[in-house]
Design a protein around this motif. Structure first.
Motif, PDB file in Angstrom:
ATOM      1  N   LEU A   1       0.860  -1.172   0.000  1.00 45.96           N
ATOM      2  CA  LEU A   1       0.000   0.000   0.000  1.00 45.96           C
ATOM      3  C   LEU A   1       0.908   1.238   0.000  1.00 45.96           C
ATOM      4  CD1 LEU A   1      -2.461  -1.279   2.758  1.00 45.96           C
ATOM      5  CD2 LEU A   1      -2.820  -1.302   0.275  1.00 45.96           C
ATOM      6  N   PRO A   2       0.357   2.441  -0.139  1.00 39.85           N
ATOM      7  CA  PRO A   2       1.209   3.633  -0.080  1.00 39.85           C
ATOM      8  C   PRO A   2       1.987   3.703   1.237  1.00 39.85           C
ATOM      9  CG  PRO A   2      -0.941   4.198  -0.965  1.00 39.85           C
ATOM     10  CD  PRO A   2      -1.040   2.781  -0.482  1.00 39.85           C
ATOM     11  N   VAL A   3       3.289   4.018   1.134  1.00 40.19           N
ATOM     12  CA  VAL A   3       4.185   4.035   2.287  1.00 40.19           C
ATOM     13  C   VAL A   3       4.794   5.429   2.431  1.00 40.19           C
ATOM     14  CG1 VAL A   3       6.244   3.029   3.341  1.00 40.19           C
ATOM     15  CG2 VAL A   3       4.739   1.600   1.924  1.00 40.19           C
ATOM     16  N   LEU A   4       4.643   6.041   3.599  1.00 36.12           N
ATOM     17  CA  LEU A   4       5.260   7.338   3.858  1.00 36.12           C
ATOM     18  C   LEU A   4       6.780   7.199   3.867  1.00 36.12           C
ATOM     19  CD1 LEU A   4       3.264   9.082   6.759  1.00 36.12           C
ATOM     20  CD2 LEU A   4       3.178   9.564   4.308  1.00 36.12           C
ATOM     21  N   GLY A   5       7.463   8.111   3.200  1.00 36.53           N
ATOM     22  CA  GLY A   5       8.912   8.156   3.255  1.00 36.53           C
ATOM     23  C   GLY A   5       9.613   7.094   2.447  1.00 36.53           C
ATOM     24  N   LEU A   6       8.896   6.356   1.635  1.00 34.68           N
ATOM     25  CA  LEU A   6       9.530   5.260   0.889  1.00 34.68           C
ATOM     26  C   LEU A   6      10.547   5.786  -0.125  1.00 34.68           C
ATOM     27  CD1 LEU A   6       9.607   2.198   0.278  1.00 34.68           C
ATOM     28  CD2 LEU A   6       7.865   2.629  -1.475  1.00 34.68           C
ATOM     29  N   VAL A   7      10.210   6.872  -0.786  1.00 31.73           N
ATOM     30  CA  VAL A   7      11.081   7.380  -1.843  1.00 31.73           C
ATOM     31  C   VAL A   7      12.388   7.917  -1.258  1.00 31.73           C
ATOM     32  CG1 VAL A   7      11.251   8.996  -3.775  1.00 31.73           C
ATOM     33  CG2 VAL A   7       9.042   7.957  -3.212  1.00 31.73           C
ATOM     34  N   SER A   8      12.314   8.565  -0.112  1.00 35.96           N
ATOM     35  CA  SER A   8      13.497   9.177   0.495  1.00 35.96           C
ATOM     36  C   SER A   8      14.302   8.208   1.349  1.00 35.96           C
ATOM     37  CB  SER A   8      13.075  10.366   1.361  1.00 35.96           C
ATOM     38  OG  SER A   8      12.185   9.951   2.386  1.00 35.96           O
ATOM     39  N   ALA A   9      13.778   7.022   1.622  1.00 36.68           N
ATOM     40  CA  ALA A   9      14.394   6.115   2.599  1.00 36.68           C
ATOM     41  C   ALA A   9      15.675   5.475   2.078  1.00 36.68           C
ATOM     42  CB  ALA A   9      13.402   5.031   2.996  1.00 36.68           C
ATOM     43  N   ALA A  10      16.701   5.501   2.926  1.00 30.08           N
ATOM     44  CA  ALA A  10      17.927   4.737   2.657  1.00 30.08           C
ATOM     45  C   ALA A  10      17.843   3.354   3.280  1.00 30.08           C
ATOM     46  CB  ALA A  10      19.134   5.486   3.204  1.00 30.08           C
ATOM     47  N   VAL A  11      16.977   3.218   4.303  1.00 28.12           N
ATOM     48  CA  VAL A  11      16.776   1.932   4.977  1.00 28.12           C
ATOM     49  C   VAL A  11      15.285   1.629   4.945  1.00 28.12           C
ATOM     50  CG1 VAL A  11      16.947   0.650   7.143  1.00 28.12           C
ATOM     51  CG2 VAL A  11      18.745   2.298   6.515  1.00 28.12           C
ATOM     52  N   VAL A  12      14.924   0.493   4.366  1.00 28.27           N
ATOM     53  CA  VAL A  12      13.528   0.074   4.310  1.00 28.27           C
ATOM     54  C   VAL A  12      13.391  -1.241   5.070  1.00 28.27           C
ATOM     55  CG1 VAL A  12      11.597  -0.624   2.855  1.00 28.27           C
ATOM     56  CG2 VAL A  12      13.121   1.224   2.116  1.00 28.27           C
ATOM     57  N   ILE A  13      12.591  -1.214   6.116  1.00 33.23           N
ATOM     58  CA  ILE A  13      12.349  -2.401   6.940  1.00 33.23           C
ATOM     59  C   ILE A  13      10.956  -2.926   6.609  1.00 33.23           C
ATOM     60  CG2 ILE A  13      12.072  -3.246   9.300  1.00 33.23           C
ATOM     61  CD1 ILE A  13      14.119  -1.101  10.127  1.00 33.23           C
ATOM     62  N   VAL A  14      10.881  -4.201   6.244  1.00 31.89           N
ATOM     63  CA  VAL A  14       9.631  -4.804   5.790  1.00 31.89           C
ATOM     64  C   VAL A  14       9.220  -5.910   6.755  1.00 31.89           C
ATOM     65  CG1 VAL A  14       8.468  -6.017   3.910  1.00 31.89           C
ATOM     66  CG2 VAL A  14      10.223  -4.308   3.396  1.00 31.89           C
ATOM     67  N   GLY A  15       7.966  -5.848   7.181  1.00 30.15           N
ATOM     68  CA  GLY A  15       7.365  -6.949   7.929  1.00 30.15           C
ATOM     69  C   GLY A  15       6.500  -7.757   6.977  1.00 30.15           C
ATOM     70  N   ALA A  16       6.719  -9.064   6.902  1.00 26.21           N
ATOM     71  CA  ALA A  16       6.013  -9.885   5.916  1.00 26.21           C
ATOM     72  C   ALA A  16       5.541 -11.187   6.539  1.00 26.21           C
ATOM     73  CB  ALA A  16       6.922 -10.175   4.729  1.00 26.21           C
ATOM     74  N   ARG A  17       4.445 -11.690   6.021  1.00 27.85           N
ATOM     75  CA  ARG A  17       3.903 -12.972   6.467  1.00 27.85           C
ATOM     76  C   ARG A  17       4.691 -14.102   5.829  1.00 27.85           C
ATOM     77  NH1 ARG A  17       0.669 -12.997  10.745  1.00 27.85           N
ATOM     78  NH2 ARG A  17      -0.434 -11.009  10.915  1.00 27.85           N
ATOM     79  N   CYS A  18       5.123 -15.040   6.690  1.00 29.77           N
ATOM     80  CA  CYS A  18       5.807 -16.237   6.212  1.00 29.77           C
ATOM     81  C   CYS A  18       5.107 -17.415   6.887  1.00 29.77           C
ATOM     82  CB  CYS A  18       7.285 -16.197   6.577  1.00 29.77           C
ATOM     83  SG  CYS A  18       8.255 -17.559   5.913  1.00 29.77           S
TER      84      CYS A  18
END
Length: 736
Positions: free
Chosen positions: A145-162
């Motif tokens: 979905l739309p993510v705040l700060g995604l474009v400017s981010a140098a570090v992207v932390i993702v939580g995902a279902r496994c």
């Protein structure tokens, strides 16, 4: 008010305000919106990093400021007030989630990067990214979905279902299968993007709990929203003081004053639930879920409407591009969208509330006092339970050996001064309440005596104190309050009961009404007019202690729609009151009344916040609802959110008092919020049971409960009077 409750936190908020005024004024933000949307580094970022405002919550071992999430929430709220642009909120959210990880090289590396100024963002599990694990590691697939700060981010932390678990990874932004798409956002001051992953790889981060991370993300979004609402309130009040219509400031019109007062309440609730979500991070998963979903419903979910109220106070000027309100409006919409759907949150909250209730316990350390009162309570429990002293069905009035023992020990009203109480501090009162609860022991109640006797102890003679304090504590005296009259409710200065000087005392003649428990009372505190030629009518009042069994006193119960009679009208026909039953001096009744009303409104506001969600929970648990379970659970979530909002206000009031702030607006705010909660709870309860509410003996007693709601809306000062108090005395708006 704001999230900050201590001098240190207020100073921190002022630091943020000063920083933004110097380095990120809104005029500069307006000129920079295109660069901000493209994810460019804002001009203020290097200085913000140099001052460490982005790292107040990060451990000092990694170069941070060594504070905690409480400090971060203060900073985020203050940044929201100033509409600080750029990647600040998504970055501190990412670093705060990282602090939840297990100790190790990955956590340390990320925290050092954040301290050094790396920007970041979090893509929560709710965005639907899925993870697959094989011998080579974990890969991520899906579109966010739309993510705040995604474009400017140098570090992207993702939580995902496994499978049935949630895994957290730092995404390798340069690896194949990673696409960041910049999109035009509602909030003109922050970049927004969509993340598209196709078997993308990342570095796994161990130890992050999904419920705790959710509480962090929502708590910080709610803090940002609280800052937006705080700015909207301040701007609205300032506007209402100077904007004139019909020859006077618009704030003098009651309708506008009430709008501003409700906006103040919304701001107080927003700050309270945001702080509570952050507080929950150190608690268990149920507590985190309850607090976070409450923050969505009562915080981010109401921010947009709060700003809309500010717009209606401002009028047409607020819907121009030049006015800053639309920038805050956009921020509120964006933050609410990021936090998630209110309807979804109420459903999750309802389910969680069936498992647990929110814990608002305040940890207070005073082992010596705790052990001392614990020993007394243990001894009290060896004595026979007290017996009801009236036919009141609530059995709140009691007498017995146990009560006498507790009264002698000062534990019936421990906050009263010695020798009747212990002169207990706020902290000691909390400890005592906790010790009573641990033993499932109900504290003896003095009811209206807790309004009357403190007034006597403050203004009375030694003889009056001796005569009334002890017997009240032992349950030998029951009190009522003889204030309201047919033509003088909230406007007490207009009362007409007359006090005429006679030999040895006074003769009282008049009528009182809406007198709770007068039919049980032994004594009443009575306000009567003794001076008739004063310019200001409140200066002609005196305060009497009236024997309710004296000749000339007639009590007539008022039957309510429920068939019960909790209230009464009282007729005083030439009732003789000796001189030693005049409290204070002749003509000083108004000053004494203020003491009583302060005790009354504080007591009412606290009592009304207790267990408001229990009735709806009972309906759901017992299957008493009409319709499907999902709707019933969602209704429960709505009431739990409202109840938790009021409880969070009370929690903050207690903390304020523990910090020595005894002069806060909390009583009026909680009174309004509590009264309206009772109304909402009753309405939802009726709706839930459906056609069964047409029966007098309806399930969960929903009809009788509905018929008791007016006592909450009117008693202790109507909601409208409390809104006037907030508007005029707290916000400083001109009187009508």
């Amino acid at each position: 008010m704001a999230i900050a409750l201590t001098d240190e936190h207020r100073a921190l908020a002022e630091t943020v305000a000063g920083f933004t005024a110097r380095h990120a004024p809104i005029t500069a933000t307006r000129a920079d919106v295109d660069r901000l949307a493209a994810g460019a580094e804002p001009a203020h970022w290097p200085e913000l990093v140099r001052q460490g405002l982005h790292a107040v919550h990060l451990p000092d071992e990694f170069g941070g400021q060594g504070g905690g999430l409480d400090e971060l929430a203060v900073v985020v709220e203050a940044a929201g007030v100033a509409l600080l642009p750029g990647p600040f909120l998504p970055t501190v959210t990412a670093s705060a989630v990282t602090t939840l990880a297990a100790d190790g090289p990955t956590r340390g590396r990320l925290l050092r990067a954040f301290v050094a100024g790396a920007t970041g963002t979090v893509v929560p599990p709710s965005h639907g990214i899925t993870a697959a694990r094989d011998a080579d590691g974990v890969t991520l697939t899906g579109s966010s979905l739309p993510v705040l700060g995604l474009v400017s981010a140098a570090v992207v932390i993702v939580g995902a279902r496994c499978g049935n678990a949630v895994v957290w990874l730092q995404l390798d932004l340069d690896a194949p299968g990673v696409t960041r798409e910049a999109v035009e956002g509602t909030d003109l001051t922050r970049d927004v993007g969509r993340l598209v992953l196709d078997c993308a790889v990342g570095r796994e981060i161990d130890g992050i709990d999904a419920a705790a991370a959710h509480a962090v993300v929502v708590g910080l979004l709610a803090a940002d929203a609280a800052g937006v609402v705080q700015w909207a309130l301040t701007a609205s009040v300032e506007h209402a003081k100077v904007r004139e219509q019909f020859g006077r400031p618009i704030g003098a019109f009651q309708a506008v004053g009430h709008k501003a007062a409700r906006l103040f309440i919304a701001q107080e609730v927003a700050a309270a639930v945001a702080a509570d979500a952050i507080r929950s991070v150190s608690q268990d998963a149920d507590q985190q879920t309850i607090a976070a979903e409450t923050a969505i419903v009562m915080g981010t979910g109401r921010a947009v409407d709060a700003v809309m109220e500010a717009i209606t106070i401002h009028g047409g000027v607020a819907v121009t591009w030049e006015h800053d309100l639309h920038l805050y409006w956009r921020r509120a919409i964006s933050v609410a969208a990021q936090a998630g759907s209110v309807r979804t949150a109420t459903g999750r909250l309802g389910e969680a509330a069936l498992r647990a209730g929110r814990d608002f316990t305040i940890a207070v350390e005073d082992d010596e006092f705790r052990q001392s009162v614990g020993r007394v309570l243990d001894e009290a429990m060896t004595l026979p339970p007290d017996e009801p002293s009236t036919d009141d069905p609530t059995k709140v009035y009691t007498r017995g050996r146990r009560r006498e023992f507790l009264a002698e020990a000062g534990l019936v009203a421990a906050h009263w001064p010695a020798p009747w109480g212990l002169g207990a501090t706020i902290a000691q009162q909390m400890i005592l309440a906790d010790e009573y609860a641990k033993r499932d022991l109900t504290p003896p109640s003095v009811m209206i005596g807790d309004w009357a006797v403190p007034t006597i102890l403050t203004h009375g003679t030694d003889a009056q104190k001796e005569r009334f304090a002890g017997p009240t504590l032992r349950g030998d005296i029951i009190w009522c309050q003889l204030f309201s009259e047919p033509q003088a409710g909230s406007d007490l200065a207009s009362l007409n009961t007359r006090g005429e000087r006679v030999a040895g005392g006074w003769s009282l003649t008049g009528q009182k009404v809406w007198t709770s428990d007068a039919h049980h009372a032994d004594w009443g505190i009575c306000l009567a007019r003794t001076e008739f030629d004063v310019e200001k009518r409140h200066r002609g009042l005196s305060y009497f202690l009236v024997d309710m069994h004296a000749p000339g006193v007639t009590v007539r119960p008022l039957r309510q729609p429920s068939g019960d009679a909790h209230f009464n009208e009282v007729f005083l026909d030439d009732v003789f009151v000796p001189d030693d039953q005049l409290l204070g001096e002749r003509g000083q009744g108004w000053a004494l009344t203020l003491t009583t009303l302060l005790n009354e409104r504080t007591t009412i506001s606290s009592v009304m916040t207790l267990h408001d969600d229990d009735r709806v929970r009972d309906i759901v648990e017992k299957g008493l609802y009409s319709g499907d379970r999902r709707d019933a659970v969602q209704a429960l979530g709505t009431i739990v959110a409202e109840t938790n909002g009021v409880a969070a206000l009370n929690y903050r009031e207690s903390v304020r008092q523990l910090n020595g702030d005894l002069f806060s607006p909390g009583a009026s705010v909680v009174k309004v919020a509590s009264a309206e909660l009772s109304r909402t709870t009753a309405a939802i309860s009726l709706d839930l049971v459906g056609p069964e509410a047409s029966l007098r003996q309806a399930p969960a007693d929903v009809v009788s409960n509905e018929m008791f709601v007016p006592s909450f809306l009117i008693g202790g000062g109507t909601v409208e009077i409390q809104l006037n108090v907030i508007a005029e005395r707290i916000l400083g708006l001109p009187r009508a």
